[in-house]
Design a protein around this motif. Structure first.
Motif, short mmCIF file in Angstrom:
data_model
loop_
_atom_site.label_atom_id
_atom_site.label_comp_id
_atom_site.label_asym_id
_atom_site.label_seq_id
_atom_site.Cartn_x
_atom_site.Cartn_y
_atom_site.Cartn_z
N HIS A 178 0.85 -1.20 0.00
CA HIS A 178 0.00 0.00 0.00
C HIS A 178 0.88 1.25 0.00
O HIS A 178 0.56 2.25 -0.68
N TRP A 179 1.95 1.23 0.76
CA TRP A 179 2.89 2.35 0.79
C TRP A 179 3.43 2.62 -0.61
O TRP A 179 3.41 3.77 -1.09
N ALA A 198 -3.64 7.99 -4.00
CA ALA A 198 -2.39 8.03 -3.24
C ALA A 198 -2.68 8.17 -1.75
O ALA A 198 -2.12 7.45 -0.92
N ILE A 199 -3.57 9.09 -1.42
CA ILE A 199 -3.94 9.29 -0.01
C ILE A 199 -4.57 8.03 0.57
O ILE A 199 -4.27 7.62 1.70
N GLU A 200 -5.43 7.38 -0.22
CA GLU A 200 -6.11 6.16 0.24
C GLU A 200 -5.09 5.08 0.64
O GLU A 200 -5.18 4.49 1.72
N HIS A 201 -4.12 4.84 -0.24
CA HIS A 201 -3.14 3.78 0.04
C HIS A 201 -2.14 4.21 1.12
O HIS A 201 -1.78 3.40 1.99
N LEU A 202 -1.70 5.45 1.06
CA LEU A 202 -0.73 5.90 2.06
C LEU A 202 -1.34 5.93 3.46
O LEU A 202 -0.66 5.64 4.45
N ARG A 203 -2.63 6.22 3.55
CA ARG A 203 -3.28 6.24 4.87
C ARG A 203 -3.28 4.84 5.49
O ARG A 203 -3.08 4.68 6.70
#
Length: 323
Positions: A178-179, A198-203
């Motif tokens: 996910h990162w 990007a925000i979804e996976h980084l979160r």
């Protein structure tokens, strides 16, 4: 007891050790009976129970004997666990590779992953990729992640295939994937830029305490949610991330969406500089050059600029030239 009864004893024991909480006290005698009658899976499970719930060294010795019993009968995981025990007891891993390879050829994923790591650590990329591909064929997320890294950073990268492999790995809950997906969506690597994805996976990665993901998430949130961005920067900085320290130094130095705090700015810049971060060094140069919360000290500023410039920081180099 006949074979059917031993099988029933084994099934009852398995139920006891897989319940929450497990009942080893009732399960172990049942497994002992079945293992002594030649039930191979019972011997393997019994070894696991004794390793997990041993009271003394004798229990561990008995566990090893049951593990050997299962291994002699060909139980693949028993054979693998014995190899792991030998490694933990100091055996030279080179002497075990052929045994790992035998298991890997039979399709045992942990053995394939062990070979993948061994060959990767020794610089044998071709063999590492071979075993990663074997494990990935069985949908192993670690192997998928390993291959995704390979195709992303190889001399002839395939970013689209790397992205596909990260997706497969992340779909199985491998958090580091996910990162990496977050970074790819953030930077447009192998896929179109998509800040929302990007925000979804980084979160997801940030919530699992992957520190660089926390910093990257904060960078994306600065414009839309500065308060949350500040929280993620603080979390990452508390765990030593130099990029987060640099970001916080700039935020507190300039008062970006928060109150100016030159002392905090100095502390964060100093933390980054202590890690030889060129931006942190450059910021310390600015703080001393312009007297931002500290007294003006041109000599100290030049020293920080020089260190930053030596590490490739162009802004620090330009300020040295202007001086």
């Amino acid at each position: 007891m006949n074979a059917q009864q031993y099988e029933e004893s084994f099934l009852l024991a398995k139920k006891l050790i897989t319940q929450d909480p497990p009942d080893f006290a009732q399960a172990i005698p049942l497994l002992c009976e079945a293992a002594e009658a030649g039930h191979i899976e019972a011997a393997f499970q019994l070894a696991g129970c004794l390793f997990e719930n041993h009271e003394n060294e004798q229990d561990l010795a008995i566990a090893v004997e049951y593990l050997k019993q299962a291994a002699r009968a060909g139980h693949p995981y028993a054979r693998y666990n014995l190899l792991q025990l030998q490694e933990n007891n100091g055996a030279e891993v080179e002497t075990l590779i052929s045994a790992y390879q035998e298991l890997a050829e039979e399709g045992l994923v942990p053995a394939q992953l062990r070979l993948m790591r061994l060959y990767a650590d020794s610089g044998n990329e071709q063999q590492a990729i071979k075993w990663a591909l074997k494990a990935a064929e069985q949908q192993n997320p670690q192997a998928q992640y390993f291959l995704a890294q390979h195709y992303q950073y190889s001399s002839t990268p395939d970013l689209e295939y790397s992205h596909k492999l990260y997706q497969q790995s992340a779909a199985q809950g491998f958090i580091a994937a996910h990162w990496q997906l977050g970074l790819q969506y953030k930077l447009g690597q192998g896929v179109a830029q998509n800040p929302e994805k990007a925000i979804e996976h980084l979160r997801i990665a940030a919530n699992y305490d992957i520190v660089p993901a926390q910093t990257s998430l904060a960078e994306l949130l600065v414009a839309s949610n500065p308060a949350e961005a500040l929280e993620w920067f603080e979390k990452a900085a508390a765990q030593g991330d130099s990029n987060a320290h640099v970001a916080l130094a700039e935020i507190y130095l300039l008062g970006k969406n928060t109150e100016r705090n030159p002392q905090k700015a100095y502390q964060h810049a100093k933390s980054a500089a202590d890690q030889n971060d060129p931006e942190g060094l450059r910021l310390l140069g600015d703080i001393h050059r312009y007297g931002l919360g500290r007294s003006v000290d041109a000599d100290t500023a030049r020293q920080y600029y020089q260190r930053a410039a030596d590490l490739g920081n162009l802004v620090a180099y330009q300020k040295l030239l202007s001086d």
